[in-house]
Design an enzyme around this catalytic site. Structure first.
Site, PDB file in Angstrom:
ATOM      1  N   HIS A 156       0.973  -1.148   0.213  1.00  0.00           N
ATOM      2  CA  HIS A 156       0.143  -0.063   0.018  1.00  0.00           C
ATOM      3  C   HIS A 156       0.936   1.392   0.006  1.00  0.00           C
ATOM      4  O   HIS A 156       0.418   2.309   0.625  1.00  0.00           O
ATOM      5  CB  HIS A 156      -0.951   0.149   1.198  1.00  0.00           C
ATOM      6  CG  HIS A 156      -1.656  -1.233   1.465  1.00  0.00           C
ATOM      7  ND1 HIS A 156      -3.107  -1.310   0.959  1.00  0.00           N
ATOM      8  CD2 HIS A 156      -1.413  -2.398   2.265  1.00  0.00           C
ATOM      9  CE1 HIS A 156      -3.371  -2.712   1.329  1.00  0.00           C
ATOM     10  NE2 HIS A 156      -2.228  -3.098   2.003  1.00  0.00           N
ATOM     11  N   SER A 277      15.255  22.012 -16.097  1.00  0.00           N
ATOM     12  CA  SER A 277      13.920  22.682 -16.254  1.00  0.00           C
ATOM     13  C   SER A 277      14.295  24.045 -16.743  1.00  0.00           C
ATOM     14  O   SER A 277      15.535  24.690 -16.571  1.00  0.00           O
ATOM     15  CB  SER A 277      13.556  23.019 -14.725  1.00  0.00           C
ATOM     16  OG  SER A 277      12.610  24.197 -14.817  1.00  0.00           O
ATOM     17  N   GLU A 290       9.676   8.669 -16.947  1.00  0.00           N
ATOM     18  CA  GLU A 290       8.615   9.373 -17.148  1.00  0.00           C
ATOM     19  C   GLU A 290       7.944   9.098 -18.451  1.00  0.00           C
ATOM     20  O   GLU A 290       6.891   8.856 -18.633  1.00  0.00           O
ATOM     21  CB  GLU A 290       8.510  10.888 -16.833  1.00  0.00           C
ATOM     22  CG  GLU A 290       8.796  11.296 -15.447  1.00  0.00           C
ATOM     23  CD  GLU A 290       8.874  12.934 -15.309  1.00  0.00           C
ATOM     24  OE1 GLU A 290       8.084  13.321 -14.522  1.00  0.00           O
ATOM     25  OE2 GLU A 290       9.687  13.431 -15.577  1.00  0.00           O
TER      26      GLU A 290
END
Ligand code: ARG
Length: 459
Positions: A156, A277, A290
């Protein structure tokens, strides 16, 4: 350009519809397979005396010339040819003249396209299988270096029990092993020749389907001509297996993405595989995992497209089948690229922060089960021990400390059988080492697994 269809047609196609109908822009991917298929067909036709030897030699030489020209960038299959099959036939006729017109005897583009696609996919299955193996080797190398590195294990996404990092990584090796087994298995069903089914009903021309199948390396031939030109099950099976490869890559990607966060800090990305970035100078982003996670959706989409494409089709061939190409080509390219990217990421893009990992397993309650198991060894029934440890954890949470911070006296207040060895028994290394059940994370078990994997992957 020569007129594509028979003299039955008087008028020309609407220019937009001609474009709409054409598949050459993408099915030129099948050019080499299409040529191989035609070579096998021409040789067979001469063997069964449908054409003579001289004609077949001319056709085969012409086809080989087209192949050479293509490989040397002297020939580019492009619109306005309708598809790669017409394109090669037209090119052959322009090269060797009227004899080229005999090539299409006893076959149809329907069995031809099915043959080409199976040949193409068979090759790609082998390639993907070997890319998965390469990835497994990189994963193995990381596992081998980290037998004694501990990592919190989660259920979990809550801290559960500590693990050997090698054990965690070997879980992915198992997933990829199943992926490879699926590919090997479905390859058998890809490797069947539809050639000779002709349009749908077979042919009265004297053909030898086993000869072409043999020449092209097929294991067997389709037994029913209607099925042969209508079956696209293999594209679905392949894309389904590819979807599972992507699912496994995506799960690994997801873990890497949170491992490299400041919050986890279990690993760091090297500059080889991270991006910045445009605005925030401090950023180092995990674009590679990603993208892999993101591209998984494309492959699932392709699977859905193929399933939907076949679901309402009457027998036999329908032009809908032309739509299978882009789904299959995109699936293969996506899986190939993602496997390569993940391998590079593991080989030079990801460094585990061993100190942080070792430290992190010291800071939680993931040894609570072991306190209960300690009492079980002293003959306390598990359910009772479980409740006692629940009380211990509650006390620790109230006092903002960990189980190991309690004194022996405090332990004894919960149960008199606690002795000094409890502290050693609940240290993370011992917690991991003691889980020696088959398939468990105990170091002995994991090192046996490493030995088995080593011989599987490197011998
Ligand atoms: N381009 C077609 C395809 O990909 C080739 C077969 C065309 N057959 C036909 N009967 N129109 O399926």
């Amino acid at each position: 350009m020569s007129k594509t269809w028979s003299n039955r047609f008087e008028g020309a196609l609407d220019p937009f519809i001609q474009r709409f109908n054409s598949s050459i822009d993408f099915d030129k991917e099948l050019i080499l397979e299409d040529i191989d298929c035609s070579i096998a067909h021409a040789r067979m036709l001469s063997n069964t005396k449908v054409i003579n030897k001289e004609e077949s030699v001319k056709i085969v030489d012409g086809l080989k010339q087209i192949k050479k020209d293509f490989e040397n960038n002297l020939f580019d299959p492009i619109y306005p040819s309708e598809d790669i099959h017409y394109c090669i036939e037209e090119k052959l006729i322009s090269l060797i003249g009227d004899i080229g017109k005999k090539l299409h005897t006893g076959r149809s583009r329907n069995d031809q396209v099915g043959t080409d696609l199976r040949l193409w996919l068979r090759h790609k299955i082998d390639l993907i299988d070997s890319l998965i193996e390469t990835l497994q080797r990189s994963l193995f190398a990381k596992a081998e270096q980290n037998l004694y590195t501990l990592i919190p294990g989660y259920t979990h996404l809550q801290r559960a029990q500590p693990l050997s990092l090698a054990h965690h990584l070997l879980a992915y090796l198992e997933m990829f092993k199943r992926d490879r087994a699926r590919l090997v298995d479905l390859r058998k069903r890809v490797n069947i020749s539809p050639l000779g089914a002709a349009a749908l009903a077979g042919t009265k021309i004297n053909i030898d389907r086993y000869m072409t199948a043999n020449e092209l390396g097929f294991q067997d031939v389709y037994k029913n001509s209607i099925d042969a030109v209508s079956d696209r099950d293999f594209t679905v099976e392949f894309t389904c297996s590819a979807s599972l490869v992507m699912a496994h890559l995506s799960r690994l990607s997801e873990e890497i993405i949170f491992w490299v966060t400041d919050e986890f800090s279990f690993a760091t990305l090297t500059d080889v595989c991270s991006t910045g970035s445009s605005l925030m100078p401090q950023k180092k982003n995990p674009d590679v995992p990603e993208l892999i996670r993101g591209k998984t959706g494309r492959v699932y989409g392709n699977l859905q497209a193929l399933l939907t494409m076949i679901k309402g089709l009457p027998l036999a061939y329908n032009k809908d089948f032309q739509e299978d190409k882009e789904s299959i080509f995109d699936t293969v390219k996506t899986v190939e690229d993602c496997l390569k990217a993940m391998t590079i990421l593991l080989e030079k893009g990801l460094i585990f922060n061993k100190d942080n990992l070792m430290n992190s397993v010291e800071q939680d309650f993931s040894n609570a089960t072991d306190v209960a198991d300690y009492l079980v060894e002293k003959n306390v029934p598990f359910r009772e021990a479980y409740q006692i440890v629940g009380n211990i954890v509650r006390k620790c949470l109230k006092e903002k400390c960990l189980i190991k911070n309690l004194s022996l006296q405090e332990f004894k207040k919960f149960h008199l059988d606690f002795e000094n060895d409890i502290f050693m028994k609940i240290s993370p290394v011992n917690v991991v080492n003691s889980r020696n059940s088959l398939g468990g994370t105990g170091f002995d078990r994991v090192s046996e697994e490493l030995i088995t994997w080593k011989s599987e992957l490197f011998s």
